[in-house]
Scaffold this motif. Sequence first.
Motif, PDB file in Angstrom:
ATOM      1  N   TYR A  70       0.871  -1.172   0.000  1.00  0.00           N
ATOM      2  CA  TYR A  70       0.000   0.000   0.000  1.00  0.00           C
ATOM      3  C   TYR A  70       0.906   1.218   0.000  1.00  0.00           C
ATOM      4  O   TYR A  70       1.799   1.324   0.836  1.00  0.00           O
ATOM      5  N   ARG A  71       0.685   2.096  -0.946  1.00  0.00           N
ATOM      6  CA  ARG A  71       1.558   3.272  -1.084  1.00  0.00           C
ATOM      7  C   ARG A  71       0.779   4.543  -0.802  1.00  0.00           C
ATOM      8  O   ARG A  71      -0.389   4.663  -1.169  1.00  0.00           O
ATOM      9  N   MET A 114      -0.270   5.680   2.008  1.00  0.00           N
ATOM     10  CA  MET A 114      -1.321   5.525   3.018  1.00  0.00           C
ATOM     11  C   MET A 114      -0.791   5.563   4.448  1.00  0.00           C
ATOM     12  O   MET A 114      -1.526   5.289   5.392  1.00  0.00           O
ATOM     13  N   ILE A 117      -7.863  -3.022  -3.592  1.00  0.00           N
ATOM     14  CA  ILE A 117      -8.083  -2.017  -2.559  1.00  0.00           C
ATOM     15  C   ILE A 117      -6.928  -1.031  -2.581  1.00  0.00           C
ATOM     16  O   ILE A 117      -5.770  -1.446  -2.530  1.00  0.00           O
ATOM     17  N   LEU A 118      -7.229   0.253  -2.660  1.00  0.00           N
ATOM     18  CA  LEU A 118      -6.203   1.295  -2.574  1.00  0.00           C
ATOM     19  C   LEU A 118      -4.997   0.984  -3.452  1.00  0.00           C
ATOM     20  O   LEU A 118      -3.845   1.087  -3.033  1.00  0.00           O
ATOM     21  N   PHE A 152      -7.810  -6.404   6.231  1.00  0.00           N
ATOM     22  CA  PHE A 152      -8.403  -6.232   4.896  1.00  0.00           C
ATOM     23  C   PHE A 152      -7.391  -6.714   3.858  1.00  0.00           C
ATOM     24  O   PHE A 152      -6.230  -6.993   4.171  1.00  0.00           O
TER      25      PHE A 152
END
Lengths: 320, 221
Positions: A25-26, A28, A131-132, A143
């Motif tokens: 995830y970047r 975030m 997601i994201l 998640f």
Amino acid sequence: MGRGRNMTLTVISAGLQTSIQGAPYRGMRASAIPASGAVDPLSLALANRLVGKASGALAIEMTMTDAKFRADTDMWIAVTGAARQLRINDTSVPTHTRHKVHSGDSIAVPASNAGVRSYLSLSHDIDVPQILGSGSTCFSGRFGGLDGRALKNGDILPLKTAAIEEVQTITPPELRPIFSNAFLLRYTMGPEHGWLTHSSADMLHTARWSASPRMDRMGIALGGGMLELAKNDNLTSGAVFPGTIQCPPGGQPFLLGVDGQTSGGYPRIAQIIRADRHLIGQIRPGDNITLVHKDAAQAQQIYRQKMDFWRQYVPDIRLD
Amino acid sequence: MSGADIYHADDWILLRGLDSDEIARRAVTAKLQNVWQEIVPGIDSLALKYDPYALNAKDAGEIALRIIDGTTHIETIAPPPIALPICYDTAFGPDQTVVARHLDIAVSDVPQWHMAQEYHVAMLGFLPGFAYLRCAANIPDIPRLNIPRAQVAAGSVGLLGRQCGLYPMQGPGGWPIIGRMAARLFDIAAQPPAALSPGQRVMFRAISRIEFEAAEFGART
């Protein structure tokens, strides 16, 4: 047993910790979402390359022990990382090689004696929510991946056909990372490096560090020496990153991994350089770790050279 | 601020010794610069991560200095204040007695006391969406519990003196707990997933146990 043409992969034996991981995830971290994703993004990229996927595509990350799956549809697969071989049904076949599996075939990835994580990439996409910008399993946030958790025996992963790009049938032998039980990690001084006593600052790069058994995707407690802080002020919480080494008051340094929290209140004494962070997740309990100091400009030069080298073979590779 | 205190790793920079207004203002400026991969506020710092392939350390430092020097003038667009419904039923706030003793107030006054404080979000950390609030008043430190709880319920509100911590999801924790919110602070399907963001003002509004349970029921259906 259903041997139909289900677009699925069944988990027969999940082993110690198997999860769906791809790109991190970047952007975030201000929301306290850890990087997550593959602990070894280089091995992930190499596996994905063999099945024609983007370097950060979702794959299956396995940890230390045997894991076994059943293909419920025909597809190509590839395994990279710590494992030195795999078995399709009862036949041993090499890693870093694209293999065709048919509906009903079993895929077993055995434990290795060096390195920790292996990656199984599939020519089909693992059909879990994006997601994201990722879809990697985030354990602390529950998640991503399959319901935000590690895979269990009997899980059935939904697949869907993917647009396959140019495919390499093997990773060129000279490009295959080989793990040993000794790791060299380069670091820049952390924001609170100056809090260490002079002798502890020296110890950081002279001690023979080892990885303690207290380790997981969040990080590794280092053994081999206790550090001393000359300054013991209360530090207000601030940002930490994968590769940050913190020194709690007890003196046992802790190296953060991809699932590490986004903030911390212990002195940040060192930061493993970006070029070397992909190695952290392949360190086993008991492995030797040598820390070598670099300044920021040297570390950046090392990173650029590494990226130039790997981009010749994996043009879209990203190391965070 | 002059005499900027800047730390350099090989792909991140830390601006230190900032107050909360400066952090909020600089985070906005940093966003507009469009070069940072992560912009992470701390209690009194701001971290900026970048791609060392695209930017060398010297240039990154100069761009960061422009944030410090304030050569870019931006009106901070503060996120709108938010009122969080909280139930102070002692079943949800098992540590009100401890907190009251440290504050030297009656246990029954804890809700009124808490609602009277002015809070803002200092930073997020610990767990996805977990918010660290700071209050304007100077309040004595309240120590963590001697034995941390293995599980603290989602929505729990903890108090360590000036700091107030909001649990977005169930997790371990050593903060003394004074109540539970009927508000979802982290929802991966929402945009953005974290309901609170640094700099935001936060108020608490007491609700009864019945209102709490109705809200919980409503959230589930």
